[in-house]
Design a protein around this motif. Structure first.
Motif, PDB file in Angstrom:
ATOM      1  N   ILE A 216      20.403  -1.775  35.812  1.00 17.17           N
ATOM      2  CA  ILE A 216      19.016  -1.346  35.939  1.00 17.17           C
ATOM      3  C   ILE A 216      18.128  -2.587  36.049  1.00 17.17           C
ATOM      4  O   ILE A 216      18.237  -3.505  35.234  1.00 17.17           O
ATOM      5  CB  ILE A 216      18.602  -0.534  34.693  1.00 17.17           C
ATOM      6  N   ALA A 217      17.253  -2.617  37.060  1.00 15.99           N
ATOM      7  CA  ALA A 217      16.352  -3.768  37.226  1.00 15.99           C
ATOM      8  C   ALA A 217      14.955  -3.398  36.749  1.00 15.99           C
ATOM      9  O   ALA A 217      14.414  -2.369  37.143  1.00 15.99           O
ATOM     10  CB  ALA A 217      16.311  -4.168  38.690  1.00 15.99           C
ATOM     11  N   ILE A 218      14.398  -4.250  35.886  1.00 13.48           N
ATOM     12  CA  ILE A 218      13.029  -4.039  35.418  1.00 13.48           C
ATOM     13  C   ILE A 218      12.164  -5.156  35.989  1.00 13.48           C
ATOM     14  O   ILE A 218      12.435  -6.340  35.746  1.00 13.48           O
ATOM     15  CB  ILE A 218      12.950  -4.092  33.873  1.00 13.48           C
ATOM     16  N   THR A 219      11.156  -4.793  36.737  1.00 12.20           N
ATOM     17  CA  THR A 219      10.312  -5.828  37.327  1.00 12.20           C
ATOM     18  C   THR A 219       8.834  -5.447  37.212  1.00 12.20           C
ATOM     19  O   THR A 219       8.515  -4.317  36.822  1.00 12.20           O
ATOM     20  CB  THR A 219      10.730  -6.094  38.800  1.00 12.20           C
ATOM     21  N   GLY A 220       7.960  -6.375  37.539  1.00 10.89           N
ATOM     22  CA  GLY A 220       6.515  -6.127  37.428  1.00 10.89           C
ATOM     23  C   GLY A 220       5.803  -7.430  37.122  1.00 10.89           C
ATOM     24  O   GLY A 220       6.450  -8.449  36.841  1.00 10.89           O
ATOM     25  N   GLU A 221       4.477  -7.378  37.168  1.00  6.70           N
ATOM     26  CA  GLU A 221       3.690  -8.602  36.985  1.00  6.70           C
ATOM     27  C   GLU A 221       3.842  -9.172  35.572  1.00  6.70           C
ATOM     28  O   GLU A 221       4.268  -8.466  34.640  1.00  6.70           O
ATOM     29  CB  GLU A 221       2.207  -8.316  37.256  1.00  6.70           C
ATOM     30  N   CYS A 222       3.407 -10.406  35.449  1.00  5.82           N
ATOM     31  CA  CYS A 222       3.405 -11.133  34.180  1.00  5.82           C
ATOM     32  C   CYS A 222       2.714 -10.337  33.072  1.00  5.82           C
ATOM     33  O   CYS A 222       1.603  -9.837  33.283  1.00  5.82           O
ATOM     34  CB  CYS A 222       2.564 -12.383  34.449  1.00  5.82           C
ATOM     35  N   GLY A 223       3.356 -10.208  31.950  1.00 10.34           N
ATOM     36  CA  GLY A 223       2.706  -9.579  30.802  1.00 10.34           C
ATOM     37  C   GLY A 223       2.570  -8.064  30.888  1.00 10.34           C
ATOM     38  O   GLY A 223       1.938  -7.443  30.037  1.00 10.34           O
ATOM     39  N   SER A 224       3.201  -7.434  31.908  1.00 11.29           N
ATOM     40  CA  SER A 224       3.006  -5.988  32.082  1.00 11.29           C
ATOM     41  C   SER A 224       3.780  -5.159  31.044  1.00 11.29           C
ATOM     42  O   SER A 224       3.545  -3.962  30.900  1.00 11.29           O
ATOM     43  CB  SER A 224       3.425  -5.572  33.486  1.00 11.29           C
ATOM     44  N   GLY A 225       4.690  -5.818  30.339  1.00 14.53           N
ATOM     45  CA  GLY A 225       5.455  -5.093  29.310  1.00 14.53           C
ATOM     46  C   GLY A 225       6.911  -4.892  29.679  1.00 14.53           C
ATOM     47  O   GLY A 225       7.584  -4.020  29.126  1.00 14.53           O
TER      48      GLY A 225
ATOM     49  N   LEU B 195      19.902 -11.081  31.826  1.00 11.84           N
ATOM     50  CA  LEU B 195      20.706  -9.871  31.607  1.00 11.84           C
ATOM     51  C   LEU B 195      20.699  -9.480  30.136  1.00 11.84           C
ATOM     52  O   LEU B 195      20.953 -10.315  29.260  1.00 11.84           O
ATOM     53  CB  LEU B 195      22.149 -10.147  32.063  1.00 11.84           C
ATOM     54  N   TYR B 196      20.405  -8.208  29.874  1.00 12.72           N
ATOM     55  CA  TYR B 196      20.535  -7.661  28.519  1.00 12.72           C
ATOM     56  C   TYR B 196      21.526  -6.506  28.572  1.00 12.72           C
ATOM     57  O   TYR B 196      21.290  -5.508  29.240  1.00 12.72           O
ATOM     58  CB  TYR B 196      19.182  -7.181  27.997  1.00 12.72           C
ATOM     59  N   THR B 197      22.618  -6.700  27.871  1.00 15.73           N
ATOM     60  CA  THR B 197      23.642  -5.659  27.850  1.00 15.73           C
ATOM     61  C   THR B 197      23.265  -4.651  26.779  1.00 15.73           C
ATOM     62  O   THR B 197      22.743  -5.029  25.736  1.00 15.73           O
ATOM     63  CB  THR B 197      24.995  -6.321  27.529  1.00 15.73           C
ATOM     64  N   HIS B 198      23.522  -3.395  27.050  1.00 17.94           N
ATOM     65  CA  HIS B 198      23.223  -2.383  26.041  1.00 17.94           C
ATOM     66  C   HIS B 198      24.083  -2.648  24.801  1.00 17.94           C
ATOM     67  O   HIS B 198      25.283  -2.910  24.928  1.00 17.94           O
ATOM     68  CB  HIS B 198      23.516  -0.991  26.610  1.00 17.94           C
TER      69      HIS B 198
ATOM     70  N   LYS C  83      23.895  -2.383  31.979  1.00 16.18           N
ATOM     71  CA  LYS C  83      23.264  -3.706  31.992  1.00 16.18           C
ATOM     72  C   LYS C  83      21.826  -3.566  32.456  1.00 16.18           C
ATOM     73  O   LYS C  83      21.553  -2.976  33.501  1.00 16.18           O
ATOM     74  CB  LYS C  83      24.040  -4.646  32.912  1.00 16.18           C
ATOM     75  N   ILE C  84      20.913  -4.115  31.645  1.00 13.97           N
ATOM     76  CA  ILE C  84      19.499  -4.018  31.973  1.00 13.97           C
ATOM     77  C   ILE C  84      19.020  -5.435  32.293  1.00 13.97           C
ATOM     78  O   ILE C  84      19.214  -6.354  31.494  1.00 13.97           O
ATOM     79  CB  ILE C  84      18.710  -3.390  30.813  1.00 13.97           C
ATOM     80  N   TRP C  85      18.420  -5.590  33.456  1.00 12.76           N
ATOM     81  CA  TRP C  85      18.009  -6.915  33.926  1.00 12.76           C
ATOM     82  C   TRP C  85      16.501  -7.044  33.835  1.00 12.76           C
ATOM     83  O   TRP C  85      15.766  -6.255  34.433  1.00 12.76           O
ATOM     84  CB  TRP C  85      18.471  -7.117  35.369  1.00 12.76           C
ATOM     85  N   ASP C  86      16.066  -8.035  33.088  1.00  3.51           N
ATOM     86  CA  ASP C  86      14.641  -8.325  32.936  1.00  3.51           C
ATOM     87  C   ASP C  86      14.318  -9.347  34.033  1.00  3.51           C
ATOM     88  O   ASP C  86      14.714 -10.507  33.947  1.00  3.51           O
ATOM     89  CB  ASP C  86      14.437  -8.932  31.535  1.00  3.51           C
ATOM     90  N   LEU C  87      13.635  -8.901  35.079  1.00  2.67           N
ATOM     91  CA  LEU C  87      13.390  -9.774  36.226  1.00  2.67           C
ATOM     92  C   LEU C  87      12.014 -10.431  36.127  1.00  2.67           C
ATOM     93  O   LEU C  87      11.094  -9.846  35.575  1.00  2.67           O
ATOM     94  CB  LEU C  87      13.455  -8.965  37.532  1.00  2.67           C
TER      95      LEU C  87
END
Ligand SMILES: Nc1nc2c(ncn2[C@@H]2O[C@H](COP(=O)(O)OP(=O)(O)OP(=O)(O)O)[C@@H](O)[C@H]2O)c(=O)[nH]1
Ligand SMILES: [Mg+2]
Length: 388
Positions: free
Chosen positions: A46-55, A87-90, A97-101
């Motif tokens: 799973i990819a998590i993306t978004g602007e700086c500081g968006s949470g 990468l953050y593994t559950h 696998k959850i990816w903080d982009l």
């Protein structure tokens, strides 16, 4: 009643098992375990993306059922900028696998280059997070993800903050405010050329509220079947329905464990499933303690509503033994029902019987854990609702 092909999902699996069974019952059971392992290891990225500081990082932690100060949680805060894909593994399901982009705005790449840079092919879907209206970069990224034939979901974060601010105004109405924020986001996306976008309003600090559940349901529906179980098991318990869905997945796996009775002592099998159910329903000591801390309740208050408080190992073992002796008596009824299923794939005589009674025992254990998971979750909800 299950037919043999329903028992092992499809005829192909059924044939594979039968082939192994032709060699020996032990080989058959080993094959069944191999198939279960394959199921359990289905990867989900799973990819998590978004602007700086968006949470983003806070959302990653919420998905993993962690709070921001937990060990191994993603660092969060006003200056903890995510600069590279992390990468953050559950914690309980390493196949998830959850990816903080890093936000697209922080990389200075155009959308297509950004996707290449983060190796978009490996992701099952993208979540684009914003704590305001979605901006040009978010939309460009969404268009590009669409072009790459991948799925994306818009999440508007920190809804609790917005509501908190609005609450101070005269004539505040939560539903109206939520609907206004939603429409505002949707209109913004439509103006940027996205047709009928869906936006999920989420608070990562209160995932049992707002659209977190709806997001989970939507993902679940849109994922291919073999990935769905991976997602559902990894989802934190944010409503009673999730408990029911996890139960269904575990129920579907009981036959695999039961077949193990051919090559493994029943007590070992039961201990293994116990561990799996405890983890799956957040009833292991560590999860319960975390849950209690996160809502400011003593652990003993949660244990008090449980029928089988696991921290009390001695008491639990007594219950466990009791269940087994009870079920030995009543199992004969259930055994009749399941016997022809196990016989149909080649288990015979006492082996088939042993599989059947193990099936029955595991079912009992599962019911027990489901019951306690529901009790604990209801207690949490009551406690949170009673808070000023
Ligand atoms: N109230 C509230 N605060 C939130 C929520 N999500 C994030 N925050 C806060 O917003 C700030 C930024 O959150 P992060 O999760 O670090 O944001 P990020 O997108 O990872 O930030 P960068 O990595 O810097 O791009 C932190 O102080 C979080 O505590 C939420 O749902 N509710
Ligand atoms: Mg971050």
């Amino acid at each position: 009643m299950d037919t043999p092909s329903e028992l092992f999902e499809n005829n192909e699996l059924h044939e594979e098992i039968k082939e192994a069974m032709n060699k020996s019952q032990e080989e058959g059971a080993a094959k069944i375990m191999e198939l279960l392992d394959q199921q359990k290891n289905t990867p989900l990225n799973i990819a998590i993306t978004g602007e700086c500081g968006s949470g983003k990082s806070t959302f990653v932690n919420a998905l993993r059922g962690l709070s921001d100060d937990d060990e191994n949680s993603a660092p969060t805060g006003p200056i903890e900028t995510t600069k590279k894909a992390t990468l953050y593994t559950h914690p309980k399901y390493p196949n998830v696998k959850i990816w903080d982009l890093p936000g697209i705005g922080t990389t200075k790449f155009p959308a297509a280059k950004y996707l290449e840079h983060v190796e978009f092919q490996k992701f099952d879907f993208f979540i684009i997070i914003s704590d305001t209206r979605f901006r040009e970069n978010d939309v460009k990224l969404a268009h590009e993800i669409q072009r790459m034939k991948k799925k994306f979901y818009f999440v508007r974060s920190k809804i609790d903050n917005d509501l908190h601010m609005e609450q101070k105004k005269k004539g505040f109405n939560e539903e109206e405010t939520v609907s206004k924020i939603r429409n505002n986001c949707i209109e913004g996306l439509q103006n940027e050329g996205l047709e009928s976008p869906q936006v999920f309003l989420v608070s990562s600090s209160e995932p049992h509220k707002y659209d977190f559940s709806l997001l989970g349901e939507t993902l679940e529906k849109q994922l291919p079947a073999h990935k769905r179980n991976a997602l559902l098991l990894a989802m934190p318990i944010i409503n009673l329905e999730i408990i029911g869905k996890k139960k269904e997945i575990f129920q579907g796996r009981i036959k695999y464990y039961a077949a193990q009775a051919v090559i493994c002592p029943v007590s070992t099998i039961l201990k293994d499933v116990t561990r799996e159910y405890q983890a799956g329903f957040g009833l292991d000591c560590e999860s319960l303690q975390k849950l209690a801390d996160s809502i400011g309740l003593p652990l003993s208050d949660l244990e008090a509503v449980m029928k089988y408080p696991l921290a009390d190992n001695e008491k639990f073992m007594a219950v466990f033994t009791d269940i087994l002796s009870l079920s030995a008596r009543s199992a004969s009824v259930a055994v009749g029902e399941k016997l022809n299923i196990f016989s149909a794939i080649g288990f015979v005589g006492s082996t088939a019987l042993s599989c059947c009674s193990t099936h029955y025992n595991i079912n009992r254990l599962l019911d027990m854990f489901v019951d306690d998971a529901q009790r604990v979750f209801t207690k949490v909800l009551d406690h949170v609702a009673a808070k000023p």
